[in-house]
Write a protein that holds these residues in place. Structure first.
Motif, PDB file in Angstrom:
ATOM      1  N   SER A  60      -1.801  -7.839 -11.359  1.00 58.75           N
ATOM      2  CA  SER A  60      -2.004  -8.851 -10.597  1.00 58.75           C
ATOM      3  C   SER A  60      -3.267  -9.368 -10.293  1.00 58.75           C
ATOM      4  O   SER A  60      -3.866 -10.018 -10.994  1.00 58.75           O
ATOM      5  N   GLY A 116      -5.763  -6.823 -10.272  1.00 61.68           N
ATOM      6  CA  GLY A 116      -6.363  -5.908 -11.239  1.00 61.68           C
ATOM      7  C   GLY A 116      -7.444  -5.177 -10.682  1.00 61.68           C
ATOM      8  O   GLY A 116      -8.635  -4.720 -11.360  1.00 61.68           O
ATOM      9  N   ASN A 138      -6.958  -2.277  -8.804  1.00 53.19           N
ATOM     10  CA  ASN A 138      -6.487  -1.038  -8.350  1.00 53.19           C
ATOM     11  C   ASN A 138      -7.289  -0.024  -9.012  1.00 53.19           C
ATOM     12  O   ASN A 138      -7.485  -0.130 -10.281  1.00 53.19           O
ATOM     13  N   PHE A 146      -4.373  -3.050   4.548  1.00 54.46           N
ATOM     14  CA  PHE A 146      -5.018  -3.100   5.975  1.00 54.46           C
ATOM     15  C   PHE A 146      -6.406  -3.726   6.018  1.00 54.46           C
ATOM     16  O   PHE A 146      -6.979  -3.570   4.744  1.00 54.46           O
ATOM     17  N   TYR A 191      -3.277   7.097   1.261  1.00 50.21           N
ATOM     18  CA  TYR A 191      -2.860   5.744   1.184  1.00 50.21           C
ATOM     19  C   TYR A 191      -2.706   5.777  -0.443  1.00 50.21           C
ATOM     20  O   TYR A 191      -3.880   5.791  -0.991  1.00 50.21           O
TER      21      TYR A 191
END
Ligand SMILES: Cc1cc2nc3c(=O)[nH]c(=O)nc-3n(C[C@H](O)[C@H](O)[C@H](O)COP(=O)(O)OP(=O)(O)OC[C@H]3O[C@@H](n4cnc5c(N)ncnc54)[C@H](O)[C@@H]3O)c2cc1C
Length: 472
Positions: free
Chosen positions: A84, A86, A88, A159, A427
């Motif tokens: 999506s 990109g 990460n 967050f 996380y």
């Protein structure tokens, strides 16, 4: 086009030319092979450490394109990666030799001011979202870097500056359109496919391809009291315990993050500080300006800052404040911990690491979370880390491949040293590629239910390029 050799879940197979040509004719978007226009743009992601070459890139323009690609992958057991924004860090958006489902061209954001909701396509970045929603004085909590994709951020939890006031991104998700591993479009919400909806809220890309997100919106802005207070790093041993105290006392509207790094050449910093280690408090008050002035007074009274640039800023502008430090194209490796509290011992190990930054762009972020997010029961959604109060992120960031070893070792060193003081949870959106062994721990008590839902929606683990949950 010729026949295409593509990687499958366990070997390779050939897709005949006529099948590819037929697919190409049916697509609204484009099927792109190595060397063709758009191939490199699609496979290049934020983290320059990741340099993979899919056999085929599907640049999708809608749910119908995605359905065709998922069915192709399901029938031929093709390895797929879903991209999506990109952003990460682990680089799962792109695979070697398989099929990359690229959603980055699908970026529409449709805001309905009457119902205070927004429909967002997966290629939208936080900047797209904020621009569209702020046109109506509305927002939903997202992250702190506007080039991040809404999709991956949401599916992992999400967050940022307004989470303490309005909850996690997933706490504001109303529904999602999902293409399942069977290639079917389903809408997941509290009433339809409720288990899938539960899993999507923190379970990452494990359960299908989301082609549309619906969020609830809140009024904020157009200006918020926000900005930076910068101190010499030498003051940090005194100031971080004060930061902890103020964070513990803060109203939900006030979010302050501590950032430690070498000072970038910001125009408001005296030149003699450029390149020297500093402690930056970054604060945002999600509410009334006068109340914000009162709430930030104690933070601004700490020590003798080198600069204090807290003032009213357009909310959408503040959401981009860290963009210049987090541009695409650098080599990146992250390690992260959740903390219930920031003990003196944790502060000591963090400061030791910041005094030994291995490159000018390495930095440590301490995010203050909690507030509204912590008042939701941990079993409400897949995201389990509601009790975290601070999230530490060691951003190793550098340019030269030759520095890989030193920079990765620095992040790992800080992670190991801080582990005794951390909660053990994690996380998933901050996990690098080599942390697959941490996924189960990351979900704690929610993992078992996630694995069960994975078995129902993706028994063959077709969606495996992610922080993977194995089907039960
Ligand atoms: C500089 C930077 C700052 C960040 N700041 C924050 C922050 O403030 N707060 C925060 O919460 N996070 C933050 N993050 C983490 C961010 O949330 C994750 O990197 C997130 O995965 C990015 O989403 P994306 O769509 O850009 O990623 P992508 O790399 O495109 O996707 C990540 C993964 O999500 C899955 N996925 C993506 N899209 C879909 C889809 N449509 N359907 C199904 N699965 C999908 C896939 O498994 C994919 O591999 C930050 C990351 C970076 C690099």
């Amino acid at each position: 086009m010729t026949d295409l050799t593509i990687r499958t879940l366990d070997a390779t197979r050939t897709i005949p030319e006529e099948i590819l040509s037929a697919l190409r004719r049916k697509m609204d978007g484009a099927l792109v092979l190595p060397g063709e226009e758009g191939y490199d743009a699609a496979r290049t992601i934020w983290n320059a450490m990741v340099d993979r070459r899919p056999a085929l890139v599907a640049r999708c323009m809608g749910a119908a394109d995605v359905i065709r690609m998922v069915k192709l992958a399901r029938d031929a057991k093709v390895l797929i990666a879903v991209r999506s924004g990109g952003h990460n860090i682990a680089g799962n958006a792109v695979c070697d030799g398989g099929l990359m489902i690229d959603l980055s061209l699908m970026k529409s954001v449709h805001v309905d001011p009457a119902s205070r909701t927004a429909r967002v396509e997966p290629g939208a970045t936080l900047a797209h979202f904020d621009r569209a929603a702020q046109a109506f004085g509305l927002m939903t909590p997202l992250g702190i870097n506007s080039t991040t994709g809404v999709a991956g951020l949401t599916l992992g939890g999400g967050f940022g500056w307004t989470t303490r006031k309005f909850g996690l991104t997933i706490d504001n998700l109303v529904s999602a359109d999902v293409i399942t591993a069977e290639g079917e479009l389903v809408q997941a919400n509290e009433k339809e496919h409720p288990d899938l909806f539960w899993a999507l809220r923190g379970g990452g890309g494990n359960f299908g391809v989301v082609t549309s997100f619906e969020f609830k919106l809140h009024s904020l802005g157009p200006e918020v009291l926000s900005g930076l207070v910068v101190h010499p790093l030498d003051e940090a041993a005194k100031l971080l315990p004060e930061f902890r105290r103020l964070a513990n006392e803060a109203p939900d509207e006030l979010t302050t993050w501590a950032v430690m790094r070498k000072a970038p050449p910001l125009p408001f910093l005296p030149a003699e500080w450029h390149g020297k280690e500093v402690l930056i408090f970054a604060a945002c008050y999600s509410g009334d300006m006068a109340e914000g002035e009162k709430a930030t007074r104690a933070l601004r009274a700490l020590g003798r800052p080198i600069a204090d640039v807290i003032s009213p800023h357009p909310f959408a502008g503040w959401q981009t404040a860290f963009d210049p430090l987090l541009t695409a194209g650098a080599r990146n490796y992250w390690k992260s911990h959740d903390f219930a509290d920031l003990s003196d011992a944790a502060i000591e190990v963090i400061l030791r690491a910041v005094r030994a930054l291995p490159s000018p762009e390495c930095e440590v972020f301490i995010a203050h979370v909690g507030g509204a997010m912590s008042r939701v029961a941990p079993e409400t959604a897949a995201w389990p880390n509601r009790n975290a109060h601070f999230v530490l992120n060691a951003h190793a960031r550098w340019r030269d491949k030759a520095d890989d070893g030193a920079c990765v070792a620095w992040a790992r060193g800080l992670f190991d040293a801080a582990a005794p003081f951390a909660m053990g949870s994690a996380y998933i959106n901050f996990m690098p590629e080599d942390e697959s062994d941490r996924v189960e721990t990351a979900y704690g008590a929610n993992y078992r239910r996630l694995a069960e839902i994975k078995r129902r929606y993706d028994p063959d683990n077709l969606f495996r390029m992610n922080q993977n949950i194995r089907p039960a």
